[in-house]
Scaffold this motif. Structure first.
Motif, PDB file in Angstrom:
ATOM      1  N   UNK A   1       0.113   8.610   1.108  1.00 56.37           N
ATOM      2  CA  UNK A   1       0.510   9.199   2.401  1.00 56.37           C
ATOM      3  C   UNK A   1      -0.151   8.522   3.589  1.00 56.37           C
ATOM      4  N   UNK A   2      -1.227   7.744   3.339  1.00 59.48           N
ATOM      5  CA  UNK A   2      -1.913   7.048   4.431  1.00 59.48           C
ATOM      6  C   UNK A   2      -1.490   5.579   4.539  1.00 59.48           C
ATOM      7  N   UNK A   3      -0.400   5.194   3.845  1.00 57.22           N
ATOM      8  CA  UNK A   3       0.074   3.812   3.972  1.00 57.22           C
ATOM      9  C   UNK A   3       0.495   3.514   5.412  1.00 57.22           C
ATOM     10  N   UNK A   4       0.904   4.566   6.104  1.00 56.36           N
ATOM     11  CA  UNK A   4       1.279   4.418   7.508  1.00 56.36           C
ATOM     12  C   UNK A   4       1.136   5.762   8.188  1.00 56.36           C
ATOM     13  N   UNK A   5       1.069   5.749   9.505  1.00 60.78           N
ATOM     14  CA  UNK A   5       1.028   7.009  10.240  1.00 60.78           C
ATOM     15  C   UNK A   5       2.336   7.178  11.006  1.00 60.78           C
TER      16      UNK A   5
ATOM     17  N   UNK B   1       0.809  -1.227   0.000  1.00 59.93           N
ATOM     18  CA  UNK B   1       0.000   0.000   0.000  1.00 59.93           C
ATOM     19  C   UNK B   1       0.835   1.266   0.000  1.00 59.93           C
ATOM     20  N   UNK B   2       2.168   1.123  -0.049  1.00 64.11           N
ATOM     21  CA  UNK B   2       3.021   2.320  -0.030  1.00 64.11           C
ATOM     22  C   UNK B   2       2.851   3.141  -1.310  1.00 64.11           C
ATOM     23  N   UNK B   3       2.641   2.434  -2.417  1.00 65.28           N
ATOM     24  CA  UNK B   3       2.403   3.107  -3.695  1.00 65.28           C
ATOM     25  C   UNK B   3       1.015   2.724  -4.194  1.00 65.28           C
TER      26      UNK B   3
ATOM     27  N   UNK C   1      13.725   8.486   6.454  1.00 67.12           N
ATOM     28  CA  UNK C   1      14.324   7.206   6.871  1.00 67.12           C
ATOM     29  C   UNK C   1      13.624   6.029   6.195  1.00 67.12           C
ATOM     30  N   UNK C   2      12.295   5.995   6.252  1.00 65.87           N
ATOM     31  CA  UNK C   2      11.611   4.794   5.732  1.00 65.87           C
ATOM     32  C   UNK C   2      11.615   4.743   4.204  1.00 65.87           C
ATOM     33  N   UNK C   3      11.735   5.904   3.556  1.00 64.87           N
ATOM     34  CA  UNK C   3      11.739   5.892   2.083  1.00 64.87           C
ATOM     35  C   UNK C   3      13.151   5.832   1.502  1.00 64.87           C
TER      36      UNK C   3
ATOM     37  N   UNK D   1       7.940  -5.702   5.503  1.00 61.88           N
ATOM     38  CA  UNK D   1       7.192  -4.523   5.139  1.00 61.88           C
ATOM     39  C   UNK D   1       8.066  -3.286   5.148  1.00 61.88           C
ATOM     40  N   UNK D   2       7.597  -2.181   4.546  1.00 64.57           N
ATOM     41  CA  UNK D   2       8.415  -0.972   4.447  1.00 64.57           C
ATOM     42  C   UNK D   2       8.680  -0.286   5.786  1.00 64.57           C
ATOM     43  N   UNK D   3       7.905  -0.606   6.829  1.00 62.97           N
ATOM     44  CA  UNK D   3       8.078   0.081   8.102  1.00 62.97           C
ATOM     45  C   UNK D   3       8.725  -0.809   9.166  1.00 62.97           C
ATOM     46  N   UNK D   4       9.323  -1.909   8.718  1.00 60.86           N
ATOM     47  CA  UNK D   4      10.002  -2.804   9.669  1.00 60.86           C
ATOM     48  C   UNK D   4      11.239  -2.094  10.241  1.00 60.86           C
ATOM     49  N   UNK D   5      11.699  -2.573  11.376  1.00 57.73           N
ATOM     50  CA  UNK D   5      12.897  -1.997  11.993  1.00 57.73           C
ATOM     51  C   UNK D   5      14.119  -2.552  11.277  1.00 57.73           C
ATOM     52  N   UNK D   6      15.017  -1.665  10.899  1.00 57.39           N
ATOM     53  CA  UNK D   6      16.231  -2.062  10.184  1.00 57.39           C
ATOM     54  C   UNK D   6      17.389  -1.357  10.854  1.00 57.39           C
TER      55      UNK D   6
END
Ligand SMILES: [Zn+2]
Length: 405
Positions: free
Chosen positions: A77-81, A54-56, A382-384, A398-403
């Protein structure tokens, strides 16, 4: 470290695709395939994890890019808060924003900064959870937490480094503590750096060299060099608030030294001086700003004089950094033109002609909440980050995982 299992190259992975989409350089599959040098079918594989997370989004809107019109790709922009936190000396804002920094919910807290990190971070986490709940956002993934603090911060380590008005925070593992509750990326920075990020992102993205000065209760500055915020070795680069400015009587500063810029022009210092001039109602920066706005003569005169002293320090920084633009923010910068008038007076007197030839000196474009916007932009950047996205998506995360990289 997350091990990548894909065979994407750095310049044609999904991270790069997101970069092209968000910058507006490629808005359709045709344009993306061309920019990445990929066949349409290969591009489809690159886009798959981005669309699935859902990021794109591929919208119904049709865009003409020479050939037949195709559907537009855009960042969702609503893929995550983002949980954006602006810790201030007088109040702390905890906001939930989307990835474009639009505020979806907000709580304003009055915290005692000397209560220590554990108690304060718990209160902040509770406020964030309540804000998510009240705005019906508990089901939306949290992309990350951005936190601005009125202290020197080691940005890489996510810890306060050295002396600050936040006693008990020195060295505390803020990131580790918040991650135990949230398991998302956590970005911690000095509040003035956060505001610098906001100013640059929102109003001056095309500018490579920007110098931001915040003048409120305290005084601080941040700098963008070659398009990036420069934090220095220990995260205190550009902290002009506690640099000595001679010739003005060396009053006592909050940091223990004497004659710091802040002890001459900070909101608390101006309130101190005005109180001594028989204005017993002056307690803080807010009182000074209010009186100056009302045109009270002593407050206006003091603010203009403060502007001239601030201008001396800013002129020195301008000669050193040669910025394209200097932005003045903070509570006192919004109290009329008096401070700016003093600053301009000194800068044009003291700067090299070459420095000021193309230099713009402007007030902040934010009326408030630049700390919230900046905290969101820290998380978003950071996330992008393309390399990070490639690593996570390549590992099936997922795109918001901790790395940790
Ligand atoms: Zn000081």
């Amino acid at each position: 470290m997350v091990a990548a299992v894909s065979s994407w190259r750095a310049d044609d992975g999904p991270g790069r695709a997101v970069e092209l989409i968000t910058s507006g350089r490629a808005r359709t599959r045709t344009a993306l395939a061309e920019a990445l040098g990929l066949a349409r079918s290969t591009l489809g594989q690159r886009l798959q994890p981005l669309l699935a997370s859902g990021l794109v989004l591929e919208s119904e809107e049709l865009v003409s890019s020479g050939g037949r019109p195709s559907r537009a790709l855009r960042l969702n922009p609503r893929a995550g808060v983002v949980i954006s936190i602006d810790v201030g000396e007088e109040r702390t804002r905890v906001a939930i924003t989307d990835l474009d920094a639009a505020i979806l919910a907000e709580r304003v807290l009055t915290l005692r900064l000397d209560d220590g990190p554990e108690e304060l971070l718990e209160t902040i986490s509770t406020a964030a959870r309540q804000a998510l709940q009240e705005s019906d956002l508990l089901g939306v993934p949290v992309a990350g937490i951005g936190l601005g603090l009125p202290a020197a911060v080691d940005f890489r380590a996510g810890r306060v480094s050295g002396w600050s008005i936040m006693s008990g925070w020195d060295g505390f593992d803020i990131r580790g503590h918040l991650r135990r509750t949230w398991q998302v990326p956590v970005l911690v920075d000095n509040d003035v750096n956060v505001q610098t990020v906001a100013e640059h992102h929102r109003f001056w993205p095309q500018v490579s060299h920007l110098f931001y000065v915040k003048i409120g209760t305290g005084v601080g500055s941040g700098m963008v060099i070659d398009g990036c915020v420069n934090r220095g070795a220990q995260g205190v680069a550009g902290d002009i608030g506690h640099a000595h400015v001679g010739g003005h009587g060396d009053p006592q500063c909050r940091c223990g030294n004497r004659g710091c810029l802040e002890s001459l022009v900070g909101g608390w210092a101006l309130a101190r001086d005005l109180r001594g001039d028989s204005h017993p109602q002056m307690h803080d920066a807010r009182d000074v700003a209010r009186q100056a706005k009302l045109g009270e003569v002593d407050a206006v005169t003091r603010l203009r004089a403060a502007g001239r002293i601030l201008g001396e320090a800013v002129a020195f920084s301008a000669n050193l950094l040669n910025p394209d633009v200097i932005v003045l923010g903070g509570l006192l910068s919004a109290s009329g033109d008096h401070l700016m008038a003093g600053v301009l007076e000194s800068i044009y007197q003291r700067s090299l002609p070459l420095t000021t030839r193309k230099l713009r000196i402007v007030p902040t474009g934010y009326r408030s909440r630049s700390g919230i916007a900046g905290a969101t932009y820290l998380v978003r950047d950071h996330v992008l980050d393309p390399a990070r996205l490639d690593r996570l998506l390549g590992a099936g995360l997922g795109p918001f995982a901790v790395d940790e990289n």
